[in-house]
Write an enzyme that holds these catalytic residues in place. Structure first.
Site, PDB file in Angstrom:
ATOM      1  N   HIS A 137       0.819  -1.215   0.000  1.00  0.00           N
ATOM      2  CA  HIS A 137       0.000   0.000   0.000  1.00  0.00           C
ATOM      3  C   HIS A 137       0.850   1.262   0.000  1.00  0.00           C
ATOM      4  CE1 HIS A 137      -3.552   2.333   0.222  1.00  0.00           C
ATOM      5  NE2 HIS A 137      -4.304   1.468   0.891  1.00  0.00           N
ATOM      6  N   ASP A 189      -9.581  -8.302 -17.836  1.00  0.00           N
ATOM      7  CA  ASP A 189      -9.776  -9.430 -18.751  1.00  0.00           C
ATOM      8  C   ASP A 189      -8.455  -9.711 -19.453  1.00  0.00           C
ATOM      9  OD1 ASP A 189     -10.464 -11.247 -20.699  1.00  0.00           O
ATOM     10  OD2 ASP A 189     -12.243 -10.166 -21.389  1.00  0.00           O
TER      11      ASP A 189
END
Length: 472
Positions: A192, A420
């Site tokens: 992070h 995708d």
């Protein structure tokens, strides 16, 4: 052509294969109550994937906002994909994924770096093309057995790469888990301190686009912006008197210290609000409210009621606000770093839980967001810089949020389901683990519904089953 050899030269993938017949083969075990047996993931190979071209080599300066996330460590996520082609031979082809990752790292080169410190001892990202950890593993579980999974330590140990075993700390690791049914569980661990969710999903979309379209994807992709100096503290620092009433100052911790988990049991549950239910909540906010404000207000009041908080208690809702567009001049949407600041709103429990007050609660949230202008952002950054410059030995360690606090994190608009790789979009994208209570993730779906991943005390989660859907 990508070589499979040791070294850090251009167009190289540093590659080590673990033989499937090795007696020292690493395995990870997960006890699944559904199956009643121990399942294990078998690691077939691992390597460090480096960029396909030379990238800048330097110490990347980290902003005061970045440093507040240092002790958060890696965010573990799992992306679940189903093979609709009956287990096609090229489904999630490993060589293709590695090649696409190497191309994506040209633009997203900080993810191939390591956590380091500059000459003054301030954390930075050492960008030297060290690479992203890439693991290939196999599991006897199926997509159907995992499609309704909940975050848990076991899920993380099973499907997310063990980046914590490396020192200095990696910025990113991925693990491609081939399932018995032919599907794939893609586990990712991203530090992070390097980037927030907006930037992380920008990277995922870029990697997946290179996998789907090859070099042709480069012309349509937006390159990340790495100029973090735009979020530098002012000299001298100036803190607006209203700033501390708006943003929630983080508790400073050494980067090596992990936040403490909640002392009691933590239950994780996914609730789904349909498109019609989300629309009903927005209609109930007669003054006008975004999806985030309406859903957050509803979840907040339901959690307060489920926790059975005293009516006169003061509850607090904490949520991250994207400040890319709040500063002047604004940061580009492609800013790659942490461009979020935690805001907070408070109220008496009786006011929050009143059935007639949903619009009022949503307005409080909307008002806090609107107040986050350039001066408030700069004041927050200046405060973080001052707090971060103090001795770390005087800083409090990881703490457990009080029961009156609820943190809501929105992944709405991050195109979380847009990754995708050429074999279809993911069925599910979720955090792999959430060890602390009092946190809710809002994740939108393509059909307009909203998934609420709540981590809370077991009794709170049980009470929410009724409260969340009542009177919608």
């Amino acid at each position: 052509m990508l070589g499979l050899q040791k070294g850090r030269s251009r167009r190289t993938i540093v590659h080590t294969t673990i033989s499937s017949s090795s007696s020292s083969r690493p395995t990870l075990a997960l006890s699944t109550s559904k199956m009643g047996v121990y399942e294990e993931v078998r690691v077939a190979e691992w390597c460090m994937v480096t960029s396909s071209e030379e990238t800048p080599r330097h110490g990347m300066w980290l902003t005061p906002i970045d440093l507040t996330w240092a002790s958060t460590g890696h965010t573990p996520t799992v992306h679940l994909y189903r093979s609709d082609s009956g287990g096609a031979v090229d489904f999630f082809d490993v060589a293709r994924l590695k090649a696409a990752l190497a191309k994506a790292l040209v633009a997203f080169y900080p993810l191939a770096g390591r956590l380091g410190v500059d000459t003054d001892g301030r954390p930075q990202i050492d960008c030297a093309g060290q690479g992203v950890l890439f693991v290939v593993a196999h599991s006897a579980l199926t997509v159907d057995e995992l499609s309704n999974f909940q975050p848990s330590p076991e899920l993380k140990r099973l499907f997310v790469p063990r980046v914590e075993d490396y020192s200095p700390s990696l910025m990113c690791g991925v693990q491609v888990n081939f399932l018995r049914c032919g599907g794939v569980a893609l586990g990712v661990a991203m530090h992070h301190i390097a980037v927030d969710a907006i930037g992380a999903f920008h990277f995922f979309r870029t990697w997946s686009a290179f996998s789907m379209d090859g070099d042709a994807a480069a012309t349509a992709l937006e390159r990340p912006s790495h100029d973090r100096t735009r979020l530098r503290a002012r000299s001298p620092p100036v803190i607006h008197p209203d700033a501390l009433t708006l943003f929630c100052p983080p508790k400073q911790q050494p980067p090596s210290e992990e936040p403490k988990p909640s002392p009691g049991a933590v239950a994780n549950q996914i609730f789904t609000l349909s498109k019609d239910q989300v629309a009903a909540l927005k209609r109930a906010c007669t003054s006008g409210a975004s999806t985030f404000c309406a859903v957050s207000a509803h979840v907040w009041r339901c959690v307060c009621a489920a926790r059975r908080l005293p009516p006169d208690a003061t509850a607090r809702l904490i949520f991250p606000a994207n400040v890319r567009g709040s500063v002047r001049p604004p940061l580009p949407d492609s800013y790659f770093g942490n461009g979020i600041i935690m805001l907070g709103v408070t109220g008496k429990v009786r006011e929050i839980t009143s059935e007639e007050q949903l619009d009022s609660v949503a307005c409080r949230i909307r008002g806090a967001i609107r107040r986050m202008d350039d001066e408030m952002v700069r004041s927050a950054i200046d405060y973080m810089e001052i707090a971060g410059s103090q001795s770390q030995t005087d800083a409090p360690t990881g703490s457990v949020p009080p029961e009156t606090d609820l943190r809501v994190v929105s992944w709405k608009g991050t195109l979380v389901y847009g990754t995708d790789f050429g074999w279809g979009k993911p069925l599910v994208v979720l955090r792999a683990e959430q060890p602390r209570a009092g946190i809710a993730y809002l994740i939108d779906s393509a059909d307009g519904s909203m998934r609420v991943l709540l981590s809370a005390e077991p009794e709170t989660v049980n009470g929410l089953h009724h409260l969340l859907y009542a009177n919608i």
